[in-house]
Write a protein that holds these residues in place. Structure first.
Motif: not given
Length: 158
Positions: A14-23
């Motif tokens: 889960t990342f605070a910015r929905k238009d980005h993906q954290l892996t």
């Protein structure tokens, strides 16, 4: 000894910015176990930020991961990605070490190779303490209660 199993994984977080993906990718890298965190823009797949932690601590230290790379690409700096990434890393490790944190033991997130006073202050404002008195190595308890007690005065006043 209290042990935790560190799995070789590739997991979307889960990342605070929905238009980005954290892996998070946990694997052997440079002959040591570590986790890389990559933030990519969903539309372009361009890397916006990255961090890397390894899992080796010196004998006398409280165990925990060490953040040795924390980088936001130049054009994305100052837009909150730094705090969002650090928050996600802390959340990831709280989950990983939950079985230890639920005991009377501590696990710390370390930051090493601090090269500027500005970076030192940024981490200190987020609850990290200066462990060696030189400003080059900081740490923060992953136990939220301990971290709140240890947070520098300036952080607690915000």
């Amino acid at each position: 000894f209290i042990l935790v199993e560190i799995e070789h994984i590739e997991k979307n977080l889960t990342f605070a910015r929905k238009d980005h993906q954290l892996t998070a990718i946990t694997d052997m890298e440079f002959d040591e176990l570590g986790t890389s965190f990559l933030v990519k823009h969903r539309n372009t797949n361009n890397i916006v930020a990255e961090a890397h932690c390894f899992y080796q601590t010196d004998g006398g230290e409280v165990p925990g991961p060490t953040l040795d790379i924390f980088e936001i690409r130049q054009e994305w700096r100052g837009q909150g990605y730094e705090t969002s990434l650090l928050d996600a890393i802390e959340y990831f490790y709280r989950g990983m070490f939950a079985s230890i944190l639920n005991t009377e033991n501590d696990v710390r997130l370390y930051v090493c190779n601090i090269k500027s006073h500005k970076v030192f202050e940024w981490f200190e404002e987020r609850g990290f303490r200066d462990d060696d008195g030189t400003g080059e190595r900081l740490s923060k308890s992953l136990n939220e209660e301990i971290a709140a007690e240890e947070a520098p005065y300036v952080t607690r006043q915000c």
